[in-house]
Scaffold this motif. Structure first.
Motif, PDB file in Angstrom:
ATOM      1  N   ALA A  14       0.865  -0.946   0.330  1.00  0.00           N
ATOM      2  CA  ALA A  14      -0.223  -0.363  -0.057  1.00  0.00           C
ATOM      3  C   ALA A  14       1.139   1.120   0.250  1.00  0.00           C
ATOM      4  O   ALA A  14       2.032   1.852   0.057  1.00  0.00           O
ATOM      5  N   SER A  15       0.036   2.178  -0.156  1.00  0.00           N
ATOM      6  CA  SER A  15       1.088   3.800  -0.359  1.00  0.00           C
ATOM      7  C   SER A  15       1.144   4.372   0.838  1.00  0.00           C
ATOM      8  O   SER A  15       1.060   4.904   1.603  1.00  0.00           O
ATOM      9  N   PHE A  16       2.430   3.537   1.786  1.00  0.00           N
ATOM     10  CA  PHE A  16       2.179   3.875   3.241  1.00  0.00           C
ATOM     11  C   PHE A  16       3.422   4.045   3.001  1.00  0.00           C
ATOM     12  O   PHE A  16       4.681   4.078   3.033  1.00  0.00           O
ATOM     13  N   LYS A  17       3.813   5.959   3.415  1.00  0.00           N
ATOM     14  CA  LYS A  17       4.740   6.634   2.786  1.00  0.00           C
ATOM     15  C   LYS A  17       5.481   6.751   4.307  1.00  0.00           C
ATOM     16  O   LYS A  17       7.346   7.554   3.921  1.00  0.00           O
ATOM     17  N   ALA A  18       5.298   6.634   5.405  1.00  0.00           N
ATOM     18  CA  ALA A  18       6.367   6.496   6.315  1.00  0.00           C
ATOM     19  C   ALA A  18       7.072   5.361   5.934  1.00  0.00           C
ATOM     20  O   ALA A  18       7.430   4.620   5.855  1.00  0.00           O
ATOM     21  N   PRO A  19       8.561   6.293   6.562  1.00  0.00           N
ATOM     22  CA  PRO A  19      10.441   5.419   6.413  1.00  0.00           C
ATOM     23  C   PRO A  19      10.232   4.406   7.658  1.00  0.00           C
ATOM     24  O   PRO A  19       8.992   4.231   8.369  1.00  0.00           O
ATOM     25  N   ILE A  20      10.762   3.307   7.217  1.00  0.00           N
ATOM     26  CA  ILE A  20      11.129   2.551   7.781  1.00  0.00           C
ATOM     27  C   ILE A  20      11.289   2.781   9.325  1.00  0.00           C
ATOM     28  O   ILE A  20      10.852   2.039  10.303  1.00  0.00           O
ATOM     29  N   ALA A  21      11.952   4.032   9.632  1.00  0.00           N
ATOM     30  CA  ALA A  21      12.356   3.896  10.362  1.00  0.00           C
ATOM     31  C   ALA A  21      11.408   4.286  11.571  1.00  0.00           C
ATOM     32  O   ALA A  21      11.183   3.826  12.998  1.00  0.00           O
ATOM     33  N   SER A  22      10.286   5.144  11.491  1.00  0.00           N
ATOM     34  CA  SER A  22       8.819   5.624  11.683  1.00  0.00           C
ATOM     35  C   SER A  22       7.834   4.529  12.188  1.00  0.00           C
ATOM     36  O   SER A  22       7.539   4.667  13.681  1.00  0.00           O
ATOM     37  N   ILE A  23       8.359   3.552  11.207  1.00  0.00           N
ATOM     38  CA  ILE A  23       7.384   2.236  11.971  1.00  0.00           C
ATOM     39  C   ILE A  23       8.081   1.455  12.687  1.00  0.00           C
ATOM     40  O   ILE A  23       6.753   0.934  13.868  1.00  0.00           O
ATOM     41  N   VAL A  24       8.895   1.309  12.370  1.00  0.00           N
ATOM     42  CA  VAL A  24       9.910   0.530  13.943  1.00  0.00           C
ATOM     43  C   VAL A  24       9.781   0.970  15.200  1.00  0.00           C
ATOM     44  O   VAL A  24       8.911   0.330  16.615  1.00  0.00           O
ATOM     45  N   LEU A  25      10.056   2.393  15.020  1.00  0.00           N
ATOM     46  CA  LEU A  25       9.666   3.682  16.167  1.00  0.00           C
ATOM     47  C   LEU A  25       7.844   2.967  16.348  1.00  0.00           C
ATOM     48  O   LEU A  25       7.906   2.950  18.036  1.00  0.00           O
ATOM     49  N   VAL A  26       7.006   3.404  15.640  1.00  0.00           N
ATOM     50  CA  VAL A  26       5.702   3.482  15.744  1.00  0.00           C
ATOM     51  C   VAL A  26       5.314   1.799  17.014  1.00  0.00           C
ATOM     52  O   VAL A  26       4.964   1.269  18.266  1.00  0.00           O
ATOM     53  N   PHE A  27       5.509   0.828  16.167  1.00  0.00           N
ATOM     54  CA  PHE A  27       6.053  -0.765  16.971  1.00  0.00           C
ATOM     55  C   PHE A  27       6.441  -1.089  18.296  1.00  0.00           C
ATOM     56  O   PHE A  27       5.841  -1.229  19.686  1.00  0.00           O
ATOM     57  N   VAL A  28       7.928  -0.259  18.029  1.00  0.00           N
ATOM     58  CA  VAL A  28       8.675  -0.809  19.951  1.00  0.00           C
ATOM     59  C   VAL A  28       7.550   0.350  20.636  1.00  0.00           C
ATOM     60  O   VAL A  28       7.704  -0.309  21.945  1.00  0.00           O
ATOM     61  N   LEU A  32       6.271  -0.931  23.921  1.00  0.00           N
ATOM     62  CA  LEU A  32       6.310  -0.904  25.444  1.00  0.00           C
ATOM     63  C   LEU A  32       5.351  -0.316  26.126  1.00  0.00           C
ATOM     64  O   LEU A  32       5.343  -0.360  27.470  1.00  0.00           O
ATOM     65  N   PHE A  33       4.867   0.178  25.451  1.00  0.00           N
ATOM     66  CA  PHE A  33       3.327   0.515  25.725  1.00  0.00           C
ATOM     67  C   PHE A  33       2.452  -0.289  26.839  1.00  0.00           C
ATOM     68  O   PHE A  33       1.459  -0.193  27.492  1.00  0.00           O
ATOM     69  N   SER A  34       2.337  -1.541  25.849  1.00  0.00           N
ATOM     70  CA  SER A  34       1.272  -2.815  26.358  1.00  0.00           C
ATOM     71  C   SER A  34       2.323  -3.119  27.807  1.00  0.00           C
ATOM     72  O   SER A  34       1.141  -3.476  28.742  1.00  0.00           O
ATOM     73  N   LEU A  35       3.128  -3.512  27.558  1.00  0.00           N
ATOM     74  CA  LEU A  35       4.476  -3.953  28.552  1.00  0.00           C
ATOM     75  C   LEU A  35       3.970  -2.804  29.681  1.00  0.00           C
ATOM     76  O   LEU A  35       4.387  -3.630  31.283  1.00  0.00           O
ATOM     77  N   SER A  36       4.746  -1.519  29.852  1.00  0.00           N
ATOM     78  CA  SER A  36       3.894  -0.569  31.181  1.00  0.00           C
ATOM     79  C   SER A  36       2.436  -0.730  31.724  1.00  0.00           C
ATOM     80  O   SER A  36       2.045  -0.178  32.674  1.00  0.00           O
ATOM     81  N   VAL A  37       1.008  -1.084  30.990  1.00  0.00           N
ATOM     82  CA  VAL A  37       0.306  -0.857  31.678  1.00  0.00           C
ATOM     83  C   VAL A  37      -0.202  -1.503  33.368  1.00  0.00           C
ATOM     84  O   VAL A  37      -0.782  -0.975  33.346  1.00  0.00           O
ATOM     85  N   ASN A  38       0.117  -2.786  32.839  1.00  0.00           N
ATOM     86  CA  ASN A  38      -0.240  -3.757  34.223  1.00  0.00           C
ATOM     87  C   ASN A  38       0.665  -2.413  35.024  1.00  0.00           C
ATOM     88  O   ASN A  38       0.008  -2.708  36.816  1.00  0.00           O
ATOM     89  N   PHE A  39       2.191  -2.431  34.640  1.00  0.00           N
ATOM     90  CA  PHE A  39       2.682  -1.678  35.999  1.00  0.00           C
ATOM     91  C   PHE A  39       2.206  -0.181  37.087  1.00  0.00           C
ATOM     92  O   PHE A  39       2.299  -0.213  37.723  1.00  0.00           O
ATOM     93  N   VAL A  40       2.097   0.669  35.768  1.00  0.00           N
ATOM     94  CA  VAL A  40       1.497   1.744  35.700  1.00  0.00           C
ATOM     95  C   VAL A  40       0.223   1.493  36.781  1.00  0.00           C
ATOM     96  O   VAL A  40       0.050   2.392  37.371  1.00  0.00           O
ATOM     97  N   PHE A  41      -0.753   0.595  36.246  1.00  0.00           N
ATOM     98  CA  PHE A  41      -2.258  -0.148  37.556  1.00  0.00           C
ATOM     99  C   PHE A  41      -2.003   0.091  38.740  1.00  0.00           C
ATOM    100  O   PHE A  41      -2.610   0.340  39.572  1.00  0.00           O
ATOM    101  N   ASN A  42      -0.873  -0.974  38.997  1.00  0.00           N
ATOM    102  CA  ASN A  42      -0.226  -1.551  40.122  1.00  0.00           C
ATOM    103  C   ASN A  42       0.099  -0.615  41.111  1.00  0.00           C
ATOM    104  O   ASN A  42      -0.169  -0.505  42.270  1.00  0.00           O
ATOM    105  N   ASN A  43       1.101   0.531  40.569  1.00  0.00           N
ATOM    106  CA  ASN A  43       2.230   1.411  40.992  1.00  0.00           C
ATOM    107  C   ASN A  43       2.611   2.329  41.538  1.00  0.00           C
ATOM    108  O   ASN A  43       2.658   2.806  41.927  1.00  0.00           O
TER     109      ASN A  43
END
Length: 217
Positions: A14-28, A32-43
């Motif tokens: 598809a015409s996804f114009k964002a560079p690979i670095a941006s895609i990797v950044l969003v993915f990472v 990190l956000f998914s892994l931090s949800v439980n910690f933030v909620f409890n602590n």
């Protein structure tokens, strides 16, 4: 989910114009956000914050205990829902709301003003408010799109964003689909500073629109 979306665009070319670095950044960042949800909620969150999210997400499985929690921790929202429910289709009439007049609903003049609309004017009144806000936002979108410079357009969309967030969160928390936070309903909630602020935002937007033909002299 982020990985699936990325793979979909890559595989489909598809015409996804964002560079690979941006895609990797969003993915990472998503991981990190998914892994931090439980910690933030409890602590990080205090108990009152956890209680509100638990009530909102219905984490309590016991119906009786959940109802008890709604009546204590979620007292504001519980009373608000009951007041709107009691309004029925046409409402009880102006200043005739038993729960609002009896002060069962806290902060009904400010954060929970939509409760008063629901009980006194019913489904008809709340639907009318929703339609009016929607028409206002659509009109502002039209104004934003006809601006001749980027600043005016971005300002108009900024006003739209502010009004939409206030409107969506306020109505959402009153009917129980969002957690309770202190945020006013634009042009309805009591308070001179709130009314003055929202009015000034609209006035500047309309002034920019009125001058769009003479911006470049």
């Amino acid at each position: 989910l982020s990985l699936i979306i990325i793979l979909f665009f890559v595989l489909k070319k598809a015409s996804f114009k964002a560079p690979i670095a941006s895609i990797v950044l969003v993915f990472v960042a998503s991981i990190l956000f998914s892994l931090s949800v439980n910690f933030v909620f409890n602590n990080v969150f205090e108990q009152r914050h956890r209680d509100r999210f638990s009530l909102w997400l219905r984490l309590e499985k016991d119906p009786n205990k959940l109802e008890e929690i709604r009546k204590t921790i979620g007292y504001n929202t519980y009373q608000s829902e009951k007041a709107i429910e009691s309004g029925g289709f046409f409402g009880k009439g102006f200043l005739e709301g038993t729960r609002t007049k009896g002060d069962f609903v806290p902060e009904q003049h400010s954060d929970y003003i939509f409760t008063t609309v629901g009980e006194e004017w019913g489904f008809v009144g709340t639907t009318t408010v929703v339609i009016l806000f929607t028409l206002l936002l659509l009109r502002l979108v039209y104004i934003a799109e006809r601006q001749k410079n980027d600043f005016s357009r971005m300002y108009a969309y900024g006003v739209i964003s502010i009004l939409l967030v206030h409107y969506f969160i306020n109505v959402g928390m009153v009917i129980g689909i969002l957690p309770t936070i202190g945020i006013p309903l634009p042009f309805f909630s009591y308070g001179g500073s709130s009314l003055l602020g929202f009015t000034a935002l609209l006035f500047i937007c309309l002034k920019l629109d009125a001058n769009r033909l003479n911006e470049w002299g």
